[in-house]
Structures are given as C-alpha cells and as structure tokens.
Design a protein around this motif. Structure first.
Motif, PDB file in Angstrom:
ATOM      1  N   GLY A 194      27.819 111.055  38.284  1.00 57.89           N
ATOM      2  CA  GLY A 194      28.114 111.338  36.879  1.00 57.89           C
ATOM      3  C   GLY A 194      28.705 110.184  36.102  1.00 57.89           C
ATOM      4  N   TRP A 195      28.596 108.938  36.601  1.00 51.41           N
ATOM      5  CA  TRP A 195      29.180 107.784  35.900  1.00 51.41           C
ATOM      6  C   TRP A 195      28.597 107.662  34.487  1.00 51.41           C
ATOM      7  CZ3 TRP A 195      27.487 102.082  36.337  1.00 51.41           C
ATOM      8  CH2 TRP A 195      28.419 101.257  35.695  1.00 51.41           C
ATOM      9  N   LYS A 196      29.480 107.616  33.500  1.00 47.30           N
ATOM     10  CA  LYS A 196      29.057 107.583  32.100  1.00 47.30           C
ATOM     11  C   LYS A 196      28.415 106.250  31.714  1.00 47.30           C
ATOM     12  CE  LYS A 196      32.727 110.836  30.835  1.00 47.30           C
ATOM     13  NZ  LYS A 196      34.027 110.993  30.126  1.00 47.30           N
ATOM     14  N   GLY A 197      28.692 105.219  32.481  1.00 42.93           N
ATOM     15  CA  GLY A 197      28.153 103.903  32.133  1.00 42.93           C
ATOM     16  C   GLY A 197      26.829 103.579  32.794  1.00 42.93           C
ATOM     17  N   ALA A 198      26.236 104.544  33.503  1.00 49.51           N
ATOM     18  CA  ALA A 198      25.038 104.266  34.298  1.00 49.51           C
ATOM     19  C   ALA A 198      23.857 103.788  33.447  1.00 49.51           C
ATOM     20  CB  ALA A 198      24.642 105.496  35.107  1.00 49.51           C
ATOM     21  N   GLU A 199      23.609 104.437  32.305  1.00 48.57           N
ATOM     22  CA  GLU A 199      22.460 104.071  31.481  1.00 48.57           C
ATOM     23  C   GLU A 199      22.609 102.663  30.907  1.00 48.57           C
ATOM     24  OE1 GLU A 199      19.625 105.556  31.030  1.00 48.57           O
ATOM     25  OE2 GLU A 199      20.118 107.346  32.191  1.00 48.57           O
ATOM     26  N   GLU A 200      23.800 102.362  30.403  1.00 47.84           N
ATOM     27  CA  GLU A 200      24.036 101.026  29.845  1.00 47.84           C
ATOM     28  C   GLU A 200      23.941  99.972  30.937  1.00 47.84           C
ATOM     29  OE1 GLU A 200      27.485  98.503  27.413  1.00 47.84           O
ATOM     30  OE2 GLU A 200      27.788 100.625  27.908  1.00 47.84           O
ATOM     31  N   TRP A 201      24.521 100.306  32.096  1.00 53.42           N
ATOM     32  CA  TRP A 201      24.445  99.366  33.218  1.00 53.42           C
ATOM     33  C   TRP A 201      22.998  99.079  33.594  1.00 53.42           C
ATOM     34  CZ3 TRP A 201      22.164  99.817  37.960  1.00 53.42           C
ATOM     35  CH2 TRP A 201      22.399  98.774  38.863  1.00 53.42           C
ATOM     36  N   ALA A 202      22.180 100.127  33.706  1.00 52.34           N
ATOM     37  CA  ALA A 202      20.780  99.964  34.112  1.00 52.34           C
ATOM     38  C   ALA A 202      20.006  99.124  33.100  1.00 52.34           C
ATOM     39  CB  ALA A 202      20.125 101.335  34.276  1.00 52.34           C
ATOM     40  N   ALA A 203      20.313  99.299  31.814  1.00 48.69           N
ATOM     41  CA  ALA A 203      19.620  98.516  30.786  1.00 48.69           C
ATOM     42  C   ALA A 203      19.946  97.040  30.894  1.00 48.69           C
ATOM     43  CB  ALA A 203      19.997  99.042  29.404  1.00 48.69           C
ATOM     44  N   ASN A 204      21.179  96.717  31.311  1.00 42.11           N
ATOM     45  CA  ASN A 204      21.590  95.318  31.430  1.00 42.11           C
ATOM     46  C   ASN A 204      21.168  94.688  32.759  1.00 42.11           C
ATOM     47  OD1 ASN A 204      22.859  95.226  28.904  1.00 42.11           O
ATOM     48  ND2 ASN A 204      24.751  96.115  29.735  1.00 42.11           N
ATOM     49  N   ALA A 205      20.936  95.503  33.776  1.00 39.99           N
ATOM     50  CA  ALA A 205      20.480  94.991  35.079  1.00 39.99           C
ATOM     51  C   ALA A 205      18.961  94.852  35.024  1.00 39.99           C
ATOM     52  CB  ALA A 205      20.906  95.936  36.197  1.00 39.99           C
ATOM     53  N   ASN A 206      18.511  93.955  34.153  1.00 42.60           N
ATOM     54  CA  ASN A 206      17.101  93.924  33.748  1.00 42.60           C
ATOM     55  C   ASN A 206      16.265  92.849  34.423  1.00 42.60           C
ATOM     56  OD1 ASN A 206      18.264  91.754  32.523  1.00 42.60           O
ATOM     57  ND2 ASN A 206      17.742  92.345  30.431  1.00 42.60           N
ATOM     58  N   SER A 207      16.622  92.481  35.640  1.00 44.04           N
ATOM     59  CA  SER A 207      15.785  91.551  36.413  1.00 44.04           C
ATOM     60  C   SER A 207      15.865  91.939  37.882  1.00 44.04           C
ATOM     61  CB  SER A 207      16.236  90.103  36.212  1.00 44.04           C
ATOM     62  OG  SER A 207      17.529  89.900  36.759  1.00 44.04           O
ATOM     63  N   ILE A 208      15.124  91.225  38.719  1.00 43.37           N
ATOM     64  CA  ILE A 208      15.170  91.532  40.147  1.00 43.37           C
ATOM     65  C   ILE A 208      16.417  90.908  40.771  1.00 43.37           C
ATOM     66  CG2 ILE A 208      12.669  91.733  40.312  1.00 43.37           C
ATOM     67  CD1 ILE A 208      12.624  88.968  41.637  1.00 43.37           C
ATOM     68  N   ALA A 209      16.747  91.353  41.961  1.00 40.73           N
ATOM     69  CA  ALA A 209      17.965  90.925  42.639  1.00 40.73           C
ATOM     70  C   ALA A 209      17.766  89.607  43.373  1.00 40.73           C
ATOM     71  CB  ALA A 209      18.377  91.999  43.648  1.00 40.73           C
ATOM     72  N   PRO A 210      18.866  88.888  43.625  1.00 48.22           N
ATOM     73  CA  PRO A 210      18.781  87.775  44.566  1.00 48.22           C
ATOM     74  C   PRO A 210      18.538  88.318  45.970  1.00 48.22           C
ATOM     75  CG  PRO A 210      21.064  88.177  43.974  1.00 48.22           C
ATOM     76  CD  PRO A 210      20.221  89.077  43.102  1.00 48.22           C
ATOM     77  N   THR A 211      18.302  87.445  46.915  1.00 42.85           N
ATOM     78  CA  THR A 211      18.009  87.867  48.289  1.00 42.85           C
ATOM     79  C   THR A 211      19.196  88.598  48.909  1.00 42.85           C
ATOM     80  OG1 THR A 211      16.500  86.010  48.595  1.00 42.85           O
ATOM     81  CG2 THR A 211      17.342  87.070  50.586  1.00 42.85           C
ATOM     82  N   ILE A 212      18.935  89.790  49.431  1.00 38.07           N
ATOM     83  CA  ILE A 212      19.952  90.518  50.186  1.00 38.07           C
ATOM     84  C   ILE A 212      20.228  89.741  51.473  1.00 38.07           C
ATOM     85  CG2 ILE A 212      20.439  92.628  51.475  1.00 38.07           C
ATOM     86  CD1 ILE A 212      20.503  93.181  48.572  1.00 38.07           C
ATOM     87  N   VAL A 213      21.499  89.508  51.762  1.00 37.26           N
ATOM     88  CA  VAL A 213      21.880  88.741  52.949  1.00 37.26           C
ATOM     89  C   VAL A 213      22.585  89.667  53.921  1.00 37.26           C
ATOM     90  CG1 VAL A 213      23.209  86.785  53.814  1.00 37.26           C
ATOM     91  CG2 VAL A 213      22.087  86.636  51.584  1.00 37.26           C
ATOM     92  N   GLY A 214      21.973  89.899  55.073  1.00 41.71           N
ATOM     93  CA  GLY A 214      22.575  90.788  56.061  1.00 41.71           C
ATOM     94  C   GLY A 214      23.723  90.154  56.801  1.00 41.71           C
TER      95      GLY A 214
END
Length: 419
Positions: free
Chosen positions: A205-225
């Motif tokens: 229920g995080w209220k900032g989820a939609e705004e966060w998703a709009a700003n996370a607008n590219s692919i991620a760097p490499t996940i490092v295990g």
C-alpha cells in the motif's frame, strides 16, 4: 531428445530457461546446499547429484553419461561455471583461482560426447587479459572434433530489465554447428525497472509507488550476487549503487518487505528478493520459481543466476541446430584472440622477441609483445632463455585445473577429513 547435463546449476536460472526451450535434465550438479534445495523444491522430478563440487568424482562421474554407457547421446552439456576467476570486480586470477572450472568443463566434452556444449561466464573473460585462455579453449574443442564460438550476450536484448552482459561459449559437433544461429535480440525495448516492479513496490500500500515507478524509467545495472567470501547482500559496488540511486533505489541492502503506506525515503526504498528476482528475469507467468534459504543466501542465488529468458533463447537456438530446423549459417573464423599465443603454440620451440614482433603482423612493438607475454604467463608456463640474439620464449603447460590429481584446487574443495 536425450536431454541436458548441467554443472554449477545454481538456483536454476539456466535450468529453467533450458527446460522451457525443450530440454529435459538428465542430471544437475550444484555445490551450494541452499541452491540445491531450491532446485529440489521447484523440480523434484529432476535427478540431482548430492551437493558438492562438480569436479569431484564422488559427486558424479562424467564417463557414466557417455553414449557407450547410456546407449544414447546427451544433447547438451551446460553450465554457468564460477565467475570470480574472470570478474573485473575481482583479482582476475584466471587459472590460478581455485574456483576456476571452465577448463575442466571443456575437458569433459570428449568424455560425455554431447551434441552441444553451452558454458557462460562474466564479461571479464572476453577482455585481453584472457585472450590466450580463450584461444586455448577453442583449440581444445577443435582437437575434440567440435566447432566452437564465443559471443558477448546482453540480457536486456531478451526482455530482461537489466544490463547484465554475459560471455557465452557454444560448441557443437560440426554437422549440428553448421545449423546454429545465435538468437536474435528482441525487436522491442526491455521493460523499465519501474514497469516491472510497480505492482510489487506497492504491494503493502505504499503511497509513493506510482511516482517511484514513473521515475524508475530505465533498465537496472547488473545485479551482483557477490561471493560467500564477502559481506552480506547489497546491489553491487559504488558505481552500481550510484546507478541504482538514479532509479530511486537504496542499493546498500535488501529489504524484508515492500514499503508501508506512509514510508519516506531519502534516496528510495530497498528492493526485496522477490523484486531482485523479477529484474533477473523470473516472473509469475513464464518463469515461476521459489527460493530456499535465508535472505542473504537467497539474494546470492538470484544475483549469481543466468537470467531464464536468456537461457531459453540460447536453448531454443541450440535445439533448432540439433534438430537441423534452420538453414546452414554463414560465419567467419573467430579473430581477436592472442596472436602471441598462436605463434608460440604453432612453433613449439623457443622464439625470439624480435621474431614474435615480426610474425604477429599487427604492428606490435616489442613492448606490446612483452605485455602479451605477461598476460600469458598468468595462465601458461612460459619458458625463457638468453641467446646471443636476445631473450627467446617457449609456451609450456596450461596452468588451469583440468582434473589433475595433484592440483592445489583439491586443498580448497576437499572435506577437512581428507586434507
């Protein structure tokens, strides 16, 4: 089809992709107990060796999977052998690293005699540091009667929302290899981090989820295990953390849950393991998977995995070649591997520095030749003698573990009672 044998199977990213491509697992081998338990939980019908080092005959015997024993030929021998020996983020010890299993895996080819081989590793293996190592691998496959080719593959080309370059080796018997085509990248752009994680980020229920998703607008760097030798779970080195911060993600750890409705963040929320798995290519539709282990162990299983969609694309290309469903490919011989290694390999005797400069034919200076020799000395014995005309060099033995009973690797992987 007779199926696949997979070593260093990890938590099953490559295994799941190959299964979706039409391969059946005859055997999977994994060292880590939690990753082994993850495989067992998701595919209880697969035959799994007990947890242990893939090169230990007490865990499995490759000769038992030869055509003479099985009465049929294994289609694919695959594995994501350990990355630390070649990682740019590590010491890049190559053959001197006790975890290096790449050369050993190559040597199992004439034992198992599969129709095809798939081995993948980090981008570091594609760099000049390992040019001689790569050429040695190609030479060995040629001696075994196989055709082989390297290719740098980017996960983002196959719908994975992450950079994640992987260096892939494909080898096949010639009658199949002529039909092999590397998989074509997807014609569409990969989804953004925000699009992939929006629903999960708002799961509590995080209220900032939609705004966060709009700003996370590219692919991620490499996940490092990461490695069990170092710390807990976080999303990578300093540069990666900065890239994550631009996406609104705190990369200094992994969260236990999604943000609560009124949570506030200075940089952004941390990802949960479920979110990391989505970025690695697992989902609830085509690539469903459950992980076994505590938070850090689960993160490492996910972070060290081969993205299932990439494994599926490669698996489909390999299967099509084995079934000869495609027309023969037109390909050029591999180039770009170490010219000094090739000269020393072909001469077999001592070669002067001046001769190496002359025969390389690539406008290499004497200093360049010495750089090449310095790289080669990390993976090969290089003999040198002083002559009247200068120093001469001869290529000696490959240093990597290929099954030698007296190799230092055994001191690391043997149980304490056997040391």
């Amino acid at each position: 089809m007779a199926g696949v044998i997979e070593i260093c199977a990890g938590a099953g990213g490559q295994a799941l992709g190959l299964e979706r491509a039409g391969f059946e697992h005859e055997l999977a081998i994994e060292l880590n107990p939690d990753a082994h338990a993850t495989l067992q939980k998701n595919r209880p019908h697969w035959k799994l060796a007990k947890p242990g080092d893939a090169a230990n005959p007490a865990i499995w015997k490759p000769a038992e999977y030869s055509p003479d024993v099985l009465g049929d030929q294994i289609d694919l021998f695959a594995g994501g052998v350990p990355c630390p020996p070649f990682s740019i983020a590590g010491k890049r010890l190559g053959s001197a690293d006790e975890r290096d299993l790449f050369a050993w895996a190559v040597e199992q080819t004439p034992v198992i005699v599969p129709r095809a081989v798939l081995l993948e590793n980090v981008r570091g293996l594609s760099t000049p540091r390992f040019a001689g190592y790569r050429q040695f691998v190609l030479d060995r496959f040629q001696e075994f009667g196989y055709c082989a080719e390297w290719r740098l593959i980017h996960a983002s080309d196959f719908g994975v929302p992450q950079v994640r370059p992987r260096f892939v080796l494909i080898a096949m018997l010639p009658n199949y290899f002529q039909h092999f085509h590397w998989p074509e990248p997807s014609p569409t752009e990969p989804p953004t981090v925000g699009k992939v994680l929006r629903k999960l980020m708002g799961g509590e229920g995080w209220k900032g989820a939609e705004e966060w998703a709009a700003n996370a607008n590219s692919i991620a760097p490499t996940i490092v295990g990461g490695s069990t030798k170092h710390g807990g779970a976080d999303l990578g080195p300093t540069g990666a953390k900065r890239a994550w911060a631009k996406l609104g993600v705190d990369a200094h750890g992994v969260a236990d849950r999604a943000p609560l409705p009124d949570d506030k963040f200075e940089v952004g929320p941390r990802l949960t393991n479920e979110m990391v798995a989505r970025i690695q290519g697992w989902d609830d539709e085509n690539y469903q998977w459950k992980f076994v282990g505590k938070k850090t162990s689960t993160y490492r299983q996910i972070g060290n995995a081969f993205p299932p969609p990439v494994a599926e694309a490669l698996g489909r290309a390999i299967r099509s070649a084995i079934l000869r469903e495609t027309l023969p490919a037109v390909r050029s011989p591999e180039t770009g591997h170490d010219p000094i290694y090739r000269i020393l390999r072909d001469r077999r005797d001592f070669v002067l520095t001046s001769e190496l400069v002359e025969q390389a034919g690539l406008e290499l200076s004497q200093a360049d030749v010495l750089v090449h020799l310095g790289r080669l000395q990390k993976d090969f014995e290089i003999e040198e003698i002083e002559t009247a005309h200068g120093i001469a060099y001869r290529l000696g033995a490959f240093r990597a573990f290929v099954g030698q009973g007296e190799h230092p690797r055994h001191a690391h992987f043997s149980p304490p009672s056997a040391r």
